[in-house]
Every structure is written in structure tokens, then in C-alpha cells.
Write a protein that holds these residues in place. Structure first.
Motif, PDB file in Angstrom:
ATOM      1  N   GLU A 213       0.872  -1.176   0.000  1.00 54.81           N
ATOM      2  CA  GLU A 213       0.000   0.000   0.000  1.00 54.81           C
ATOM      3  C   GLU A 213       0.911   1.227   0.000  1.00 54.81           C
ATOM      4  OE1 GLU A 213      -3.409   0.323   0.234  1.00 54.81           O
ATOM      5  OE2 GLU A 213      -3.938  -1.797   0.401  1.00 54.81           O
TER       6      GLU A 213
ATOM      7  N   ALA B  92     -13.452   2.991   1.784  1.00 55.84           N
ATOM      8  CA  ALA B  92     -13.483   4.446   1.644  1.00 55.84           C
ATOM      9  C   ALA B  92     -13.272   4.836   0.176  1.00 55.84           C
ATOM     10  CB  ALA B  92     -12.405   5.072   2.524  1.00 55.84           C
ATOM     11  N   MET B  93     -12.309   4.181  -0.475  1.00 54.26           N
ATOM     12  CA  MET B  93     -11.961   4.527  -1.850  1.00 54.26           C
ATOM     13  C   MET B  93     -13.112   4.265  -2.815  1.00 54.26           C
ATOM     14  SD  MET B  93      -8.548   3.105  -3.735  1.00 54.26           S
ATOM     15  CE  MET B  93      -8.718   2.557  -5.433  1.00 54.26           C
ATOM     16  N   ASN B  94     -13.854   3.193  -2.569  1.00 51.28           N
ATOM     17  CA  ASN B  94     -14.938   2.819  -3.474  1.00 51.28           C
ATOM     18  C   ASN B  94     -16.314   3.230  -2.944  1.00 51.28           C
ATOM     19  OD1 ASN B  94     -13.479   1.170  -5.659  1.00 51.28           O
ATOM     20  ND2 ASN B  94     -12.693   0.293  -3.754  1.00 51.28           N
TER      21      ASN B  94
ATOM     22  N   PHE C 220     -10.089   7.207   6.588  1.00 46.10           N
ATOM     23  CA  PHE C 220      -9.683   7.292   5.184  1.00 46.10           C
ATOM     24  C   PHE C 220     -10.601   8.173   4.365  1.00 46.10           C
ATOM     25  CE2 PHE C 220      -7.697   3.221   6.347  1.00 46.10           C
ATOM     26  CZ  PHE C 220      -6.414   3.500   5.930  1.00 46.10           C
TER      27      PHE C 220
ATOM     28  N   PHE D 278      -4.604  13.530   1.820  1.00 44.47           N
ATOM     29  CA  PHE D 278      -4.187  12.143   1.757  1.00 44.47           C
ATOM     30  C   PHE D 278      -4.747  11.570   0.464  1.00 44.47           C
ATOM     31  CE2 PHE D 278      -5.638   7.825   2.413  1.00 44.47           C
ATOM     32  CZ  PHE D 278      -4.416   7.212   2.546  1.00 44.47           C
ATOM     33  N   VAL D 279      -3.901  10.941  -0.335  1.00 46.74           N
ATOM     34  CA  VAL D 279      -4.375  10.390  -1.605  1.00 46.74           C
ATOM     35  C   VAL D 279      -4.913   8.984  -1.389  1.00 46.74           C
ATOM     36  CG1 VAL D 279      -3.819   9.975  -4.003  1.00 46.74           C
ATOM     37  CG2 VAL D 279      -2.587  11.727  -2.732  1.00 46.74           C
ATOM     38  N   LEU D 280      -6.174   8.804  -1.709  1.00 49.57           N
ATOM     39  CA  LEU D 280      -6.852   7.530  -1.470  1.00 49.57           C
ATOM     40  C   LEU D 280      -6.751   6.686  -2.726  1.00 49.57           C
ATOM     41  CD1 LEU D 280      -8.489   6.328   0.862  1.00 49.57           C
ATOM     42  CD2 LEU D 280     -10.540   7.257  -0.192  1.00 49.57           C
ATOM     43  N   LYS D 281      -5.714   5.873  -2.823  1.00 51.62           N
ATOM     44  CA  LYS D 281      -5.523   5.069  -4.037  1.00 51.62           C
ATOM     45  C   LYS D 281      -4.655   3.848  -3.735  1.00 51.62           C
ATOM     46  CE  LYS D 281      -2.463   6.630  -7.134  1.00 51.62           C
ATOM     47  NZ  LYS D 281      -1.277   5.753  -7.041  1.00 51.62           N
ATOM     48  N   THR D 282      -4.635   2.926  -4.687  1.00 48.58           N
ATOM     49  CA  THR D 282      -3.685   1.817  -4.593  1.00 48.58           C
ATOM     50  C   THR D 282      -2.403   2.262  -5.300  1.00 48.58           C
ATOM     51  OG1 THR D 282      -4.426   0.835  -6.668  1.00 48.58           O
ATOM     52  CG2 THR D 282      -5.557   0.129  -4.684  1.00 48.58           C
ATOM     53  N   PRO D 283      -1.273   1.651  -4.980  1.00 52.70           N
ATOM     54  CA  PRO D 283      -0.018   2.047  -5.627  1.00 52.70           C
ATOM     55  C   PRO D 283      -0.084   1.919  -7.152  1.00 52.70           C
ATOM     56  CG  PRO D 283       0.438   0.696  -3.709  1.00 52.70           C
ATOM     57  CD  PRO D 283      -1.047   0.652  -3.916  1.00 52.70           C
TER      58      PRO D 283
ATOM     59  N   ASP E  54      -7.203  -3.226  -6.843  1.00 48.28           N
ATOM     60  CA  ASP E  54      -7.982  -4.127  -6.012  1.00 48.28           C
ATOM     61  C   ASP E  54      -8.786  -5.053  -6.909  1.00 48.28           C
ATOM     62  OD1 ASP E  54      -7.287  -2.876  -3.540  1.00 48.28           O
ATOM     63  OD2 ASP E  54      -8.741  -1.283  -3.936  1.00 48.28           O
TER      64      ASP E  54
ATOM     65  N   THR F 193      -0.908   5.175   3.788  1.00 48.20           N
ATOM     66  CA  THR F 193      -2.151   4.457   4.094  1.00 48.20           C
ATOM     67  C   THR F 193      -2.020   3.717   5.427  1.00 48.20           C
ATOM     68  OG1 THR F 193      -2.668   4.178   1.753  1.00 48.20           O
ATOM     69  CG2 THR F 193      -3.734   2.653   3.268  1.00 48.20           C
TER      70      THR F 193
ATOM     71  N   ARG G  27      -9.415   0.987   3.675  1.00 49.99           N
ATOM     72  CA  ARG G  27      -9.022   1.846   2.549  1.00 49.99           C
ATOM     73  C   ARG G  27      -9.876   1.539   1.316  1.00 49.99           C
ATOM     74  NH1 ARG G  27      -7.657   0.256  -2.058  1.00 49.99           N
ATOM     75  NH2 ARG G  27      -6.108  -1.251  -1.338  1.00 49.99           N
ATOM     76  N   TYR G  28     -10.120   0.246   1.076  1.00 46.01           N
ATOM     77  CA  TYR G  28     -10.937  -0.184  -0.061  1.00 46.01           C
ATOM     78  C   TYR G  28     -12.366   0.339   0.051  1.00 46.01           C
ATOM     79  CZ  TYR G  28     -13.636  -3.548  -2.913  1.00 46.01           C
ATOM     80  OH  TYR G  28     -14.513  -4.123  -3.793  1.00 46.01           O
TER      81      TYR G  28
END
Lengths: 501, 501
Positions: free
Chosen positions: A94, A136-138, A366, B50-55, B60, A98, A133-134
Motif C-alpha cells: 500500500e 473508503a476509496m470505493n 480514510f 491524503f491520496v486515497l488510491k492503490t499504488p 484491487d 495508508t 481503505r478499499y
């Protein structure tokens, strides 16, 4: 080699000087010389010798370990699916940020990746933070999902006890705004089902609530600022006796002896609905809002667990604290009570095999707008379970198969490679699991031996006479019985004999 | 916010000056001011947001993607098991030195871990090198194994085309000293079976041999020292035309034009047994020991592939070179010829989906005594296959289920939570996959809607009358049919209706 001999000679010199109680300065000088020689040797070795190993705290899974691992996973996954869970997967690393600020003191155990340009990355430490994190992100508001994957901790490995730096977690979580304690009860039911199914011996699931703990600290006179640190002292009660924990609280953490003694009375309590009722009447606790809320929910939880018929293995235990910062409500931990098999008692010492709880604030950490998604979940500590299953298998007579091959395609005479290739291709195309030896002219005895070694139950033997007659000789390895089967019926015959419907 | 408004105002100023064709110096000044303001804003954001993302280059897998992934894995694993493979797993990272010197130029794409004290580690780059390390470390002389796991490459991701920095490889390898080309032929049979089973459309498996390539280079007049670099030029022929490759050979790599032209004649050749026979008669090639060996084995390979009935999809192709250094014999690569569905042609451009070959020297690089273990294997590039399957599913009407739940336990009236909990617990204990809504008093309509949304086929409805009569109302979601089932027959009835035997 010469250098190694020199080091050994120098070590002997030092030993003698010590034995003779020589001048300490002289000993010190020779010791320094020895250390210097050793360092030199080590550096040289570093240059020349390639060390053939896996990184510290990790291991390979060979075919046998994989067979055991897949058995355990099968039981766990089938339970998760029985409860209607979906499955997700996230990357092994990650963004470093994060993971920042989620694990308290344990953050020092996180593996970072080297800065090779671009983003700063860390290997995941658990599956809970990536899950949050997943969500919040989605922008997911409710989901019931499982996730089985490896996590990484730069901890001191104790591999014989199933503690690794790379290890699996099997997580099941329910996210969403629901009526109280229904998802929480299901998490406990799941732990009960899995531990029962895996036949790991007797176990108990300890249950507590962060709100009851905090309320208890408050009424015992612990200052607010000391809640977390006193909580982590309580967390040690499964390993050290109360007296030690008490002196840590009073000595190191500056708690008043009176407050510590009051805590001491509470944390020895454990029981069921009766204890909950008693604490609800407790003149001090019942006045504390948090404790009252927690106890009310605990009562509801036990009512649901009674309907599930599993209260026999559940213990409401005021000494259960759990390490992680993010829990906000119910917490629980499953502990194996004893080894089923007495012979392996020493080899595997197993404690907690599952744990979890409610964390209603993590997703909000997040979400850009702080939108909260209440969550409760459980994590099965599968490595310890592997250790037990491995030990048990070793102790038993059971021979574990590492392939599923149904039939070996063999020949009794030479020059039949082409015929074997033709037959095995037919079998593969019909979905039969088949092997053959990669030899032009293997001996029949070697082919039969291969079946004995690997547990293949059937041998399909092609020979010149059989080819002429349009049949294949099918040999049942266990009984040594042989029957001629018409080639066109062979697939069906193999299916029937290996019980594949 | 105020800063953002200022940036917008400045952008508008610039736009107007441009529209009015103002003095270029003035425009340039205002543009510089705008860029400066933007940079300032960006830096501030960087601090706060804060950037909410995967690397980068990772993703995912949500429940839908997981359902597709598991379908593909199921087909691949069942093929590997059909061929009698065992399974192993290795750690996600290796000692850095384990990977050193195995990948040539590509080594720069390896992810290193930060030096946090202790060993220097790198994330695995493929599954082949860890496999060779495993064989050497455990002194294994023969094994047939598969390994499905994620590997890591700091490559430029092209995620729409299924190219990631974290991606799965599905590897099948046969290690051991065997009679020639029998394991090699099985690897090709496996690729054929998997691509056929997954119904990815038409494909061709190109085959060549490193020994034929080297022999060809020799007879064309390529100096020994240039074999590898000329080989990597040839490797580009699937993407760029011969003229470009030729000018690279002559211009950049200093090959004589005559040698390049001779190579040019060979690399356009592709065919089957007939071509092999022709090259075996080729006055130059047939004089080269390596080429002759390679062609002899290629002939044998085609004989075995004929017995397997798969030569229709196999092309002996002299332009196939493969990037990796460690191949020593047969090499192959499977390419999809066209999209099955024309509508998605643009969205997914898919090339190679599987590749592999023989690497007889790799294990020896790890073994302290240089003990060799000949190996041949294939790697399925599953991410590209996922892309195709995902696109296809999106184009189709098929609604993919992400759970396996057989029945929803519902209630028609209020105050039946306890009865639902009791019933669902019975069902779970009997192995039925069951869910319920986590509400005290859910509306029947919401419960039925949940089944429609998630594809649950049955609803077990408890109501006061049913409880009195000792029955449960079972509703079939698809037909809206409802039947009363005696409680003791419910499990059996659900099993029959969901076809679980």
C-alpha cells in the motif's frame, strides 16, 4: 580454510589465557584480535559464499505443506461462503501513508520498500486497514467479505510456534449500519464453526467490550490519559500473573495502588449471562454510561449466542483487552485449551488462534469527508493452525497425497511410447487425471512402484496383445486385481472406480 | 478555496489575452504567474491531502473481478492437476542476491525492500527463479509442480491492456532428467488445453529452440559475442517489421549487412514438420552441431504433438526468440489471433498469453556443487486473460453471482428476529449456505429485493402461523412459487432445489 584455522587457533589462545587467569589487558588484546579476525573472515565469506535460504522468518510450502494448507483453507472458505460472504483481494503493498498512524507502537514492524523513485510503499501489515481503505476509496456502505492473503511483520519470528514474518490471515468482516450485535454474533458463530470443523481440540472464545473496559477504568479511578496504556497492561494478563501486571501499573505507569487494586478485582471476573446481570447491578459500573452501554450490548450478544447454541464455549472475560488501537466495541479472542494429542504437547505451544472485534472508526480515517462505516470482523490465525495440523499428521499413520492423479498410463513391453502418448492424450481430453513416466521404455516394476509411492489408485497398461484386442488392462493398485476393459469404456470405468460423479 | 478561486481567475485572464491575441511577452508573463500559482496550490495540497488510491500499476479485485479470476484459476488449476502436478508456494520476497544476475537488463525492474537492518530483500520478479532456488535448496532432483502467485515488476504499466506492476503468474514446470521432448510436449499440450478450455478464440503456439537460433546465427556469420544481442533484436519481430530490425542489427549493433540479410531469410520461415525436414537438409544449418541437435529434437517434438492431435495450432517459427537469458532449448509462446467479439477489439489488444521453454542451467547456478537439474515449464499470463474475460462479461447479458448463498432466512411479520436466528443457525449447522438481513424487523419486500439483487434462489419465510404449524414457507425467487415445507425436511428440500448432491 587457512583463515578459519587461524581463527580457531586464536580462539584457543584466548581460552587458555582466560583459564590461566592471565593479565586482563592481555586477554582483552587477544580477544580484540580474535574478533577482528572473525569479522574479516565473515566479510570474505560474504563476498564469496552465496547463502541458499529463504529470508528470515519465511518458509517455502512444499507439496505436503500445501496439501495441509489447502485442507485448512477449504474448511475456512466453505464456512465464509456458508455465511454468504463475497471475496476481495488487494495489492500486497500500500502507499506508506495508508498504513501510517493505524498500528500505534507496532508501526516499527512494518516492512518498507526501497525508494526507487515514485511512490513510497509498504507491505501490508494486516488485511483490516487495506479493507478500510478499499471501502473508503470505493464509497462502499455495506459489504460482507472475506479475504485470505499473506501479511508482513518484521517481528521476532518463532517459527516452531507458528510465528512468521510472512504469514496468512483469513479475515471475515461485516461492514454497514445494522441493528446492534447481529453481525457481531455471526462473527462468533463463524469462529465456533471453524474451530469445531478443524477439530483442533477444546477451545474457549473470550469476549469483552472496549466500552466496558473504558468504563471499568473510569470507575476504578484511572485518569483518561492513562486508559490506553493501562489497557495494554491488562492485555498481558494471559501471559503474566496479576501481581506483575499490578506492579507495572503502579511502578512504571504511575497508577495509584488503590486504582490498581480495584482493577484487580474486576479483571479476575469471567462468566456468562449471570455475570453480565451482576455487573449491570454493580453500583459503580452501572453509573458509567460507556460501561452500561457495553454491558447492555453484551447481554444482547449472549441472547443471540444462546439462540445459536454456542454459549458453552463463550466466556465473558473482563481481562481480555486486545492490542490494536482501532477497536471500539466488542472484542474477542479464541484460545485452544489443550493439545488433543498429548505427545506433541511440547513441540507446539499454541495460544490464540482467532481474534477480532468491532472497529467503527477506521473507515472514517480514510474517507475525505470522514464518512463512517461501522465494521466488525474476525481474523483466523492460520499459521498456528497449520502447525497443529502438521504435527498431528506427522504423529498419525496417515499418508497424505499431494496429487489427485487417478491413473498411470503404463506399458508392459518396450517400444510403446507412442501408444502411451496416444492413450494419455485421450484420457486428458476426457478430463481424467493421468500421468505417465517420461521414459521411452520404463520397466513395469518402476511404473507400479511409482503408483505405490504417490498413491495413484489405477494403472492403465497397454501391451501388444491388448492393442490387438482393442482393450486396455486396468490394474487396481491396492488389490493387484487386473481387468481387461474395452478402450471405448476405459474413461467411464476409471470414473466409476475413482468415484468421480 | 480562496487560492483555487484565484487560480481560476488567473486562468481566465490568460485565456482572454490569448483570445485577444495580446502581446506574446505579456501572455508569457501571465502564463508563468498561473503556473506558479498552480504549483503553489499543488504543494499545499500535497501537505494536507491524503491520496486515497492503490499504488501505481496495482489494483484491487472487487467481488465481481474475483468471481472472474476464480473462474480462470479453476480452469487452469484443474488442467495442472489433470497432468498430475503437485503445488508449492514460496515467499513473496527473496534474498536480493538470489535474484541477482538472473534477468539481464530487466534487473532494473526488480522491487527492492528498504534496508531496515538484517537481510537485503527483493520482491520476486517471476516464479521460475524461486523454483530453481527451491530445488537447489532442498536437493530435489525431479518434481512436476505448479505455482500460482503474484510477481512484481517496476515496469511501465498499461493496465487497460492487462499489464500491471503486481500481477499473477500461473506456472507449471517439470524438473528432472528424462527422455528427450516428452515433458516439453506435455507443456505444449497444457497450453493447448487451457486456451481451448477458456474459449479465448483462435490462437497459435509458436515454437522454436535456442540451439536452432544459435546455430542459425553461427551459419549466418554472427560473431559469438553478438549472439545474445542479435537474439534480442530478433525478439522484436512480433512488433516491428524486418526492415527496422535489420537496421538495428546493422546500424546499432554493428552486424555486417550480409549476415543480417542471411538472418532475414531464415526468420521469415515458419511451418511444421515439412519445414523441419527442409532445414535438416539445409546445406549450411545441417553442418552446425547445435542447429542439428535442435532440429532433431524439434522433429521429435512434432511427432509427439501429432500423437496429441494438436499440431494444427502449433507453428515452428524461426523468428521466435523470447527475452529471458536462461533458456537453453525449446522455447514457445502462445498468441491470440483475434478477438472473438468484434465490439471489444479496440478496448483490449491482447498479444502473448503464455510462454515458456527449457532452462537446463538455472538450478545449477544455485547449487553449491553446480549440480544440474534440467527443467522445462510454461507460464500462463493470466492478467491478459482476465481482461478478455472481463470485457466479454461486460458485453454479455450474463449477471455474475458473487456469493453462493442458497437461501435467505426471512420473516413476514415483526418480532421474529429470534426465530430467524434459530432457523439460520440450524441451516448453517447442516451445511446450507444461508443469509439473513441484519435488521430486527426488516420488510418482506426488502428481503425479497435482496434476493433479486444478489441472485439468491430461495427464501425461507418464518411467520407466526408457520411456527405454530411446524413448517417453513419456502419461496422460489425465480417463479414466485411458495410451498410449505415441514421444518425437519427443510434442509433436504433446499439441497434438492439447489441441486447440491
Amino acid at each position: 580454510m587457512a583463515e578459519e584455522a587461524a581463527v580457531r587457533a586464536q580462539a584457543e589462545t584466548v581460552r587458555r589465557l582466560k583459564q590461566d587467569k592471565a593479565d586482563p589487558d592481555e586477554i582483552a588484546k587477544e580477544v580484540a584480535k580474535l574478533l577482528n579476525m572473525k569479522a574479516q573472515l565473515g566479510a570474505d565469506e560474504g563476498k564469496q559464499k552465496f547463502v541458499l535460504k529463504t529470508p528470515k522468518g519465511t518458509r517455502d510450502f512444499g507439496p505436503k505443506e500445501m496439501a495441509i494448507r489447502e485442507r485448512a483453507f477449504k474448511a475456512i472458505i466453505s464456512c465464509f461462503k456458508r455465511h454468504g460472504a463475497e471475496v476481495i483481494d488487494t495489492p500486497v503493498f500500500e502507499l506508506k501513508e495508508t498504513l501510517t498512524g493505524k498500528y500505534g507502537e507496532d508501526s516499527k514492524l512494518i516492512y518498507d520498500l526501497k525508494d526507487q523513485g515514485g511512490e513510497l510503499l509498504s507491505l501490508r501489515y494486516d488485511l483490516t486497514v487495506p479493507f478500510a481503505r478499499y471501502l473508503a476509496m470505493n464509497k462502499i456502505n455495506n459489504i460482507k467479505r472475506y479475504h485470505i492473503a499473506k501479511v508482513y511483520r518484521r517481528d521476532n519470528p518463532a517459527m516452531t510456534r507458528g510465528r512468521y514474518r510472512e504469514f496468512y490471515q483469513c479475515d471475515f468482516d461485516i461492514a454497514g449500519q445494522f441493528d446492534p450485535m447481529i453481525p457481531d454474533a455471526e462473527c462468533l458463530k463463524i469462529v465456533h464453526e471453524i474451530l469445531t470443523d478443524l477439530q483442533l481440540g477444546d477451545f474457549v472464545i473470550k469476549v469483552n467490550d472496549r466500552r466496558i473496559l473504558d468504563g471499568m477504568f473510569a470507575v476504578c479511578g484511572v485518569p483518561d490519559s492513562k486508559f490506553r496504556t493501562i489497557c495494554s497492561s491488562v492485555d498481558k494478563l494471559d501471559k503474566v500473573p496479576w501481581e506483575e501486571v499490578r506492579s507495572e501499573m503502579v511502578g512504571e505507569k504511575g497508577l495509584s495502588p488503590e486504582a490498581a487494586d480495584r482493577i484487580g478485582e474486576y479483571v479476575q471476573l469471567h462468566g456468562g449471562l449471570d455475570l453480565i446481570e451482576r455487573l449491570l447491578q454493580d453500583p459503580k459500573l452501572s453509573q458509567n454510561k460507556l460501561a452500561k452501554e457495553g454491558l447492555g450490548d453484551m447481554k444482547l450478544l449472549f441472547e443471540y449466542l444462546t439462540l445459536f447454541g454456542i454459549t458453552g464455549k463463550i466466556s465473558f472475560d473482563l481481562s481480555l483487552a486486545r492490542g490494536l488501537d482501532y477497536y471500539t466495541g466488542v472484542i474477542f479472542e479464541a484460545v485452544l485449551l489443550q493439545q488433543e494429542n498429548e505427545h506433541v504437547e511440547e513441540a507446539v505451544s499454541v495460544g490464540s488462534v482467532a481474534g477480532g472485534g468491532r472497529y467503527d472508526g477506521l473507515v472514517g480515517m480514510f474517507d475525505p469527508k470522514g464518512r463512517k462505516v461501522p465494521c466488525v470482523g474476525v481474523s483466523i490465525g492460520i499459521e498456528r493452525i497449520f502447525s497443529i495440523l502438521e504435527q498431528r499428521l506427522e504423529a498419525s499413520e496417515e499418508k497424505i497425497r499431494t496429487t489427485e492423479t487417478q491413473v498411470l498410463v503404463a506399458s508392459a513391453q518396450k517400444k510403446l511410447l507412442e501408444e502411451r502418448l496416444k492413450l494419455i492424450s485421450e484420457l486428458w481430453d476426457a478430463g481424467i487425471k493421468a500421468e505417465m513416466l517420461y521414459k521411452k521404455n520404463p520397466k513395469l516394476l518402476n511404473q507400479l512402484q511409482y503408483c505405490e509411492d504417490t498413491g495413484i489408485p489405477l494403472v492403465a497398461i497397454v501391451g501388444e496383445q491388448e492393442l490387438k484386442d482393442g482393450v486396455v488392462k486396468l490394474r487396481i493398485v491396492a488389490t493387484r486385481e487386473e481387468v481387461n476393459v474395452r478402450r471405448e469404456s476405459l474413461v467411464e470405468e476409471i470414473r466409476i472406480r475413482t468415484n468421480q460423479c
